[in-house]
Scaffold this motif. Sequence first.
Motif, short mmCIF file in Angstrom:
data_model
loop_
_atom_site.label_atom_id
_atom_site.label_comp_id
_atom_site.label_asym_id
_atom_site.label_seq_id
_atom_site.Cartn_x
_atom_site.Cartn_y
_atom_site.Cartn_z
N CYS A 35 -25.25 -13.65 21.56
CA CYS A 35 -26.01 -14.75 22.17
C CYS A 35 -26.63 -15.72 21.18
O CYS A 35 -26.81 -16.89 21.51
CB CYS A 35 -27.14 -14.16 23.03
N PHE A 36 -26.97 -15.26 19.98
CA PHE A 36 -27.85 -16.04 19.11
C PHE A 36 -27.15 -16.44 17.82
O PHE A 36 -26.73 -15.60 17.04
CB PHE A 36 -29.11 -15.23 18.80
N TYR A 37 -27.05 -17.75 17.61
CA TYR A 37 -26.44 -18.30 16.40
C TYR A 37 -27.41 -19.30 15.75
O TYR A 37 -28.24 -19.90 16.43
CB TYR A 37 -25.12 -19.00 16.74
N LYS A 38 -27.25 -19.47 14.45
CA LYS A 38 -28.17 -20.38 13.74
C LYS A 38 -27.49 -21.61 13.17
O LYS A 38 -28.17 -22.57 12.79
CB LYS A 38 -28.90 -19.63 12.62
N SER A 39 -26.17 -21.62 13.09
CA SER A 39 -25.48 -22.82 12.59
C SER A 39 -24.04 -22.82 13.04
O SER A 39 -23.45 -21.76 13.34
CB SER A 39 -25.56 -22.92 11.07
N LEU A 40 -23.45 -24.01 13.11
CA LEU A 40 -22.03 -24.14 13.39
C LEU A 40 -21.50 -25.35 12.63
O LEU A 40 -22.22 -26.30 12.34
CB LEU A 40 -21.76 -24.25 14.89
N PHE A 84 -37.93 -18.36 36.42
CA PHE A 84 -37.03 -18.61 35.30
C PHE A 84 -35.92 -17.56 35.15
O PHE A 84 -34.75 -17.92 35.00
CB PHE A 84 -37.83 -18.73 34.01
N VAL A 85 -36.28 -16.28 35.20
CA VAL A 85 -35.26 -15.24 35.01
C VAL A 85 -34.26 -15.26 36.15
O VAL A 85 -33.04 -15.18 35.92
CB VAL A 85 -35.92 -13.86 34.88
N LYS A 86 -34.75 -15.39 37.38
CA LYS A 86 -33.87 -15.33 38.54
C LYS A 86 -33.29 -16.68 38.93
O LYS A 86 -32.43 -16.75 39.82
CB LYS A 86 -34.62 -14.73 39.74
N ASN A 87 -33.71 -17.73 38.28
CA ASN A 87 -33.24 -19.07 38.64
C ASN A 87 -32.66 -19.83 37.46
O ASN A 87 -32.73 -21.06 37.42
CB ASN A 87 -34.39 -19.88 39.27
N GLY A 88 -32.10 -19.10 36.52
CA GLY A 88 -31.50 -19.75 35.37
C GLY A 88 -31.09 -18.75 34.31
O GLY A 88 -31.09 -17.53 34.55
N THR A 89 -30.73 -19.26 33.17
CA THR A 89 -30.27 -18.43 32.05
C THR A 89 -31.23 -18.61 30.89
O THR A 89 -31.50 -19.74 30.46
CB THR A 89 -28.86 -18.85 31.61
N ILE A 90 -31.73 -17.50 30.36
CA ILE A 90 -32.71 -17.53 29.28
C ILE A 90 -32.10 -16.99 27.99
O ILE A 90 -31.42 -15.95 28.00
CB ILE A 90 -33.97 -16.72 29.64
N TYR A 91 -32.35 -17.71 26.91
CA TYR A 91 -32.07 -17.23 25.56
C TYR A 91 -33.40 -17.21 24.83
O TYR A 91 -34.01 -18.26 24.61
CB TYR A 91 -31.10 -18.15 24.83
N CYS A 92 -33.88 -16.03 24.47
CA CYS A 92 -35.19 -15.91 23.83
C CYS A 92 -35.11 -14.87 22.73
O CYS A 92 -34.59 -13.77 22.93
CB CYS A 92 -36.23 -15.51 24.88
N LEU A 93 -35.64 -15.21 21.55
CA LEU A 93 -35.56 -14.32 20.39
C LEU A 93 -36.80 -14.47 19.54
O LEU A 93 -37.30 -15.59 19.34
CB LEU A 93 -34.32 -14.66 19.57
N THR A 94 -37.31 -13.35 19.03
CA THR A 94 -38.44 -13.42 18.11
C THR A 94 -38.08 -14.25 16.89
O THR A 94 -36.97 -14.15 16.35
CB THR A 94 -38.86 -12.00 17.67
N ALA A 95 -39.02 -15.08 16.46
CA ALA A 95 -38.77 -16.04 15.39
C ALA A 95 -39.30 -15.53 14.05
O ALA A 95 -40.37 -14.91 13.98
CB ALA A 95 -39.44 -17.38 15.71
N ILE A 265 -29.21 -21.87 18.39
CA ILE A 265 -28.01 -22.30 19.11
C ILE A 265 -27.55 -21.18 20.04
O ILE A 265 -27.15 -20.11 19.58
CB ILE A 265 -26.88 -22.67 18.14
N PRO A 266 -27.58 -21.40 21.35
CA PRO A 266 -27.15 -20.36 22.30
C PRO A 266 -25.64 -20.31 22.42
O PRO A 266 -24.94 -21.31 22.21
CB PRO A 266 -27.81 -20.79 23.61
N ASN A 300 -31.21 -11.62 12.21
CA ASN A 300 -32.14 -10.62 12.76
C ASN A 300 -32.16 -10.67 14.28
O ASN A 300 -33.21 -10.76 14.91
CB ASN A 300 -33.54 -10.85 12.19
N SER A 301 -30.97 -10.62 14.85
CA SER A 301 -30.84 -10.70 16.30
C SER A 301 -30.03 -9.53 16.82
O SER A 301 -29.42 -8.77 16.06
CB SER A 301 -30.15 -12.01 16.69
N LEU A 302 -30.03 -9.37 18.14
CA LEU A 302 -29.13 -8.42 18.77
C LEU A 302 -27.70 -8.79 18.40
O LEU A 302 -27.31 -9.96 18.50
CB LEU A 302 -29.28 -8.50 20.29
N TRP A 303 -26.91 -7.79 17.98
CA TRP A 303 -25.55 -8.12 17.55
C TRP A 303 -24.59 -7.00 17.90
O TRP A 303 -24.94 -5.81 17.84
CB TRP A 303 -25.52 -8.37 16.05
#
Length: 340
Positions: A35-40, A84-95, A265-266, A300-303
Amino acid sequence: MLCPEVWNFPPPKVMESKREHQDIESVQNTVNKNCFYKSLIITCPDEIQPPSSIQGMVSEDTDYYKLSECSLTEFVEPVFIESFVKNGTIYCLTADRNCIIQNCAAITPDGVLTLHILDYIYQTLGFEGTKRPHNYYEINIDLKTIKHKQKINSGLSKLELFDFYIIWKPNNEDICPSSIAKYFSDRDINVTVHSLSIKNISPDITEVPAIKDVDSDELAEWIGMLAQEAELDQKEAYISSYSQPESINALKTTRTSVYIVKGFIPSLLISSLCEELNEYIKSREMDNFWASISLQSDENSLWQWNKSSPKMFQAHDSSCTIFFTQQGHIEYSIGQLKYS
């Protein structure tokens, strides 16, 4: 004199893979596995700028927000879950965390809150979790079907306050994605807005190597050299000198667009960009033409490395370059665990 064993460090564990003849669905499955990327980096040979459609996708509605000193209990509030959780898509990560020495957390698009908690802290929370490497436990809370809210709220309140990066994509296009920022601001949480950093480079080149002549790792390295604005034609021959790949069927063009995007970047955005590059390739008639997108993970994300391995927080460094061609797409990935 130093003991030789002091310097006898084991080599890092490196994972490398290459998959050829992939269709766009397979490519998107690879991107969405995490889910979590930092550059492309989007590379388009024979162009000065990437297609306007790609520029628009990167620059429009791609702001993300940073929540400062936010309690995890905020994410189990009924209003947050319903709105928000039930009415959309969330990308959230500790910074700005290090998952080897610090607690971390994430909310993924499936609505699951995942906690990465040090062993001795986990023992005080009253949660059931899964043992992970380096004295950590993983706790998964499905926010859409949450039960025992009071117990969960009590456990989460024992943890420290975190900074988070967050993006919300509403199911209803008439609702503004910034609604989530207003929600947290109204709850007296400091919220700042951030935009993706975008840079386009048009390097000086004499030709573009053809994917049919050059190994994927060499072509990925060539793209990296362009992105770093390194000198490709080095006059001095040092041991560490870089040599451009030799290509018999090289694209005879002196133009290449290297489009660099950095930030939170999601995978949803990257999946859409892949679909656009897939269509763009079909419109080009140059022999051996290709375009690519290179992805860099958040360390430092779920991978998840592959379907057979668990998705979990782990200090890692992973990149994937996808080459789009009319004959089928190629995925080249390489990564390593920082601590194995």
